[in-house]
Design a protein around this motif. Sequence first.
Motif, PDB file in Angstrom:
ATOM      1  N   ASN A  85       1.648  -1.946  -9.088  1.00  0.00           N
ATOM      2  CA  ASN A  85       1.482  -2.627 -10.368  1.00  0.00           C
ATOM      3  C   ASN A  85       1.515  -4.144 -10.250  1.00  0.00           C
ATOM      4  O   ASN A  85       1.096  -4.845 -11.183  1.00  0.00           O
ATOM      5  CB  ASN A  85       2.568  -2.172 -11.350  1.00  0.00           C
ATOM      6  N   THR A  86       2.010  -4.664  -9.132  1.00  0.00           N
ATOM      7  CA  THR A  86       2.113  -6.121  -8.991  1.00  0.00           C
ATOM      8  C   THR A  86       1.099  -6.697  -8.003  1.00  0.00           C
ATOM      9  O   THR A  86       0.873  -7.906  -8.013  1.00  0.00           O
ATOM     10  CB  THR A  86       3.535  -6.519  -8.532  1.00  0.00           C
ATOM     11  N   VAL A  87       0.502  -5.848  -7.162  1.00  0.00           N
ATOM     12  CA  VAL A  87      -0.502  -6.306  -6.203  1.00  0.00           C
ATOM     13  C   VAL A  87      -1.876  -6.260  -6.867  1.00  0.00           C
ATOM     14  O   VAL A  87      -2.224  -5.280  -7.534  1.00  0.00           O
ATOM     15  CB  VAL A  87      -0.484  -5.433  -4.933  1.00  0.00           C
ATOM     16  N   VAL A  88      -2.657  -7.312  -6.678  1.00  0.00           N
ATOM     17  CA  VAL A  88      -3.972  -7.430  -7.318  1.00  0.00           C
ATOM     18  C   VAL A  88      -5.062  -7.092  -6.305  1.00  0.00           C
ATOM     19  O   VAL A  88      -5.127  -7.677  -5.224  1.00  0.00           O
ATOM     20  CB  VAL A  88      -4.188  -8.850  -7.868  1.00  0.00           C
ATOM     21  N   GLY A  89      -5.920  -6.136  -6.669  1.00  0.00           N
ATOM     22  CA  GLY A  89      -7.042  -5.765  -5.809  1.00  0.00           C
ATOM     23  C   GLY A  89      -6.799  -4.458  -5.075  1.00  0.00           C
ATOM     24  O   GLY A  89      -5.665  -4.104  -4.738  1.00  0.00           O
ATOM     25  N   ASP A  90      -7.884  -3.729  -4.812  1.00  0.00           N
ATOM     26  CA  ASP A  90      -7.809  -2.482  -4.059  1.00  0.00           C
ATOM     27  C   ASP A  90      -7.630  -2.799  -2.574  1.00  0.00           C
ATOM     28  O   ASP A  90      -7.949  -3.897  -2.118  1.00  0.00           O
ATOM     29  CB  ASP A  90      -9.086  -1.670  -4.272  1.00  0.00           C
ATOM     30  N   ARG A  91      -7.168  -1.815  -1.813  1.00  0.00           N
ATOM     31  CA  ARG A  91      -6.966  -2.066  -0.383  1.00  0.00           C
ATOM     32  C   ARG A  91      -8.279  -2.043   0.379  1.00  0.00           C
ATOM     33  O   ARG A  91      -8.407  -2.705   1.410  1.00  0.00           O
ATOM     34  CB  ARG A  91      -5.977  -1.066   0.214  1.00  0.00           C
ATOM     35  N   PRO A 114     -10.752 -14.449  -2.812  1.00  0.00           N
ATOM     36  CA  PRO A 114     -10.012 -15.658  -3.182  1.00  0.00           C
ATOM     37  C   PRO A 114      -9.173 -15.554  -4.451  1.00  0.00           C
ATOM     38  O   PRO A 114      -7.984 -15.901  -4.447  1.00  0.00           O
ATOM     39  CB  PRO A 114     -11.121 -16.704  -3.310  1.00  0.00           C
ATOM     40  N   ALA A 115      -9.742 -15.053  -5.545  1.00  0.00           N
ATOM     41  CA  ALA A 115      -8.977 -14.997  -6.794  1.00  0.00           C
ATOM     42  C   ALA A 115      -7.815 -14.007  -6.689  1.00  0.00           C
ATOM     43  O   ALA A 115      -6.695 -14.295  -7.127  1.00  0.00           O
ATOM     44  CB  ALA A 115      -9.894 -14.626  -7.950  1.00  0.00           C
ATOM     45  N   ASN A 116      -8.083 -12.835  -6.096  1.00  0.00           N
ATOM     46  CA  ASN A 116      -7.025 -11.831  -5.938  1.00  0.00           C
ATOM     47  C   ASN A 116      -5.935 -12.333  -5.001  1.00  0.00           C
ATOM     48  O   ASN A 116      -4.741 -12.139  -5.250  1.00  0.00           O
ATOM     49  CB  ASN A 116      -7.602 -10.528  -5.398  1.00  0.00           C
ATOM     50  N   TYR A 117      -6.364 -12.975  -3.916  1.00  0.00           N
ATOM     51  CA  TYR A 117      -5.387 -13.452  -2.945  1.00  0.00           C
ATOM     52  C   TYR A 117      -4.497 -14.535  -3.553  1.00  0.00           C
ATOM     53  O   TYR A 117      -3.280 -14.560  -3.312  1.00  0.00           O
ATOM     54  CB  TYR A 117      -6.085 -13.970  -1.689  1.00  0.00           C
ATOM     55  N   ALA A 118      -5.079 -15.395  -4.364  1.00  0.00           N
ATOM     56  CA  ALA A 118      -4.281 -16.430  -5.036  1.00  0.00           C
ATOM     57  C   ALA A 118      -3.210 -15.799  -5.920  1.00  0.00           C
ATOM     58  O   ALA A 118      -2.069 -16.284  -5.980  1.00  0.00           O
ATOM     59  CB  ALA A 118      -5.195 -17.335  -5.857  1.00  0.00           C
ATOM     60  N   ALA A 119      -3.567 -14.702  -6.582  1.00  0.00           N
ATOM     61  CA  ALA A 119      -2.587 -14.003  -7.417  1.00  0.00           C
ATOM     62  C   ALA A 119      -1.510 -13.347  -6.556  1.00  0.00           C
ATOM     63  O   ALA A 119      -0.311 -13.400  -6.878  1.00  0.00           O
ATOM     64  CB  ALA A 119      -3.287 -12.963  -8.281  1.00  0.00           C
ATOM     65  N   THR A 125       0.863  -1.183   0.000  1.00  0.00           N
ATOM     66  CA  THR A 125       0.000   0.000   0.000  1.00  0.00           C
ATOM     67  C   THR A 125       0.897   1.229   0.000  1.00  0.00           C
ATOM     68  O   THR A 125       1.423   1.627   1.036  1.00  0.00           O
ATOM     69  CB  THR A 125      -0.934   0.012   1.223  1.00  0.00           C
ATOM     70  N   ARG A 126       1.075   1.814  -1.176  1.00  0.00           N
ATOM     71  CA  ARG A 126       2.067   2.877  -1.342  1.00  0.00           C
ATOM     72  C   ARG A 126       1.416   4.250  -1.577  1.00  0.00           C
ATOM     73  O   ARG A 126       2.101   5.196  -1.980  1.00  0.00           O
ATOM     74  CB  ARG A 126       2.975   2.517  -2.528  1.00  0.00           C
ATOM     75  N   ASN A 127       0.108   4.337  -1.318  1.00  0.00           N
ATOM     76  CA  ASN A 127      -0.602   5.591  -1.581  1.00  0.00           C
ATOM     77  C   ASN A 127       0.046   6.821  -0.965  1.00  0.00           C
ATOM     78  O   ASN A 127       0.017   7.895  -1.575  1.00  0.00           O
ATOM     79  CB  ASN A 127      -2.052   5.475  -1.094  1.00  0.00           C
ATOM     80  N   PRO A 128       0.639   6.739   0.243  1.00  0.00           N
ATOM     81  CA  PRO A 128       1.254   7.949   0.801  1.00  0.00           C
ATOM     82  C   PRO A 128       2.335   8.547  -0.090  1.00  0.00           C
ATOM     83  O   PRO A 128       2.608   9.755  -0.006  1.00  0.00           O
ATOM     84  CB  PRO A 128       1.846   7.452   2.127  1.00  0.00           C
TER      85      PRO A 128
END
Length: 333
Positions: free
Chosen positions: A312-318, A235-240, A183-186
């Motif tokens: 760019n590599t993390v899948v899904g919003d926080r 589930p799908a995002n976490y698997a990625a 989470t790099r929003n800052p």
Amino acid sequence: MKHRKLGPFNVSAIGLGCMNLSHAYGPPVSAEQGERVLLTALDQGVDFFDTAALYGFGANETLVGQVMKPHRQKFTLASKCGMQGVDRGDGTQVRVIDGRPETIKKTCEDALRRLKTDVIDLYYLHRWDKQVPIEDSVGALSDLVRQGKIQTIGLSEVSANTLRKAHAVHPIAAVQTEYSLWTRNPEIAVLQACRELGTAFVAFSPVARGFLCGPLDIAALDAKDIRRTMPRFAPANYAANLKLLPAYNALAQEAGCSPSQLALAWLLHKGEDILPIPGTTSVDHLLDDLAAVDVQLGADLMNRLEALINPNTVVGDRYNDQANSEVDTEVFA
């Protein structure tokens, strides 16, 4: 334990987020276990403890007050207002965001009683109530400073623009926002604004809500665990996202530390003004986290970490749509 500057205070470079003991990640721990975690942290040199009216709808402030009152002069106490539980009239409570001056002042009085203290060292507006001008909410907090009930003011999950408006009313000692490798929003704007204004940055969820501690069994999460509502844990995002962990764990091994220590060390290396506040219900996890102050990371390893885990590599919003609507932080396109 190393120390860092936060407003007028010198606090431990790693603080303790107390929320987990009472709120959000499953049933509250026993009073005995909560006491064990709090006093172990103090014994290990932690002197920055963070709670809020919201956590356990007052239960976390009560726990901190009961356990820590005999040691009150040994630590800097932070709590939060502006988001709390309100009685529905049927014995249950619902979370509300309310930044009206009269509510802030009432919440502070309740917090002082629960925390068994005469003054709160750092008092945050937990969320900006978008129905109330930020200047009005901060004005109420500045009244509390003048009355000696709080020493300094903080904001949580705000944008650089909101921070600047608030700071024009009263100096803001700290901004607290989620900040971790995933989470790099800052980094978009608010971290730079903090540095321009001399505001410390307090990073909550620094180990990515447990993701960077090792694989989580998301199917086994408690029914009320807030991660069940977070898109990254679907589930799908976490698997990625799990596919990132083998390379991440290899970097931790290269650095000679645990995965959670690597996440915290990365934050500590991002600036002397950054203060991570991991939370845990386990003494063993606590001791592991605190050892991160001694982990040294070179520039090359930092660069490889950031290339591995980033927006760019993390899948899904926080957050889900509801939670996103409640915060004011900048977001990546």
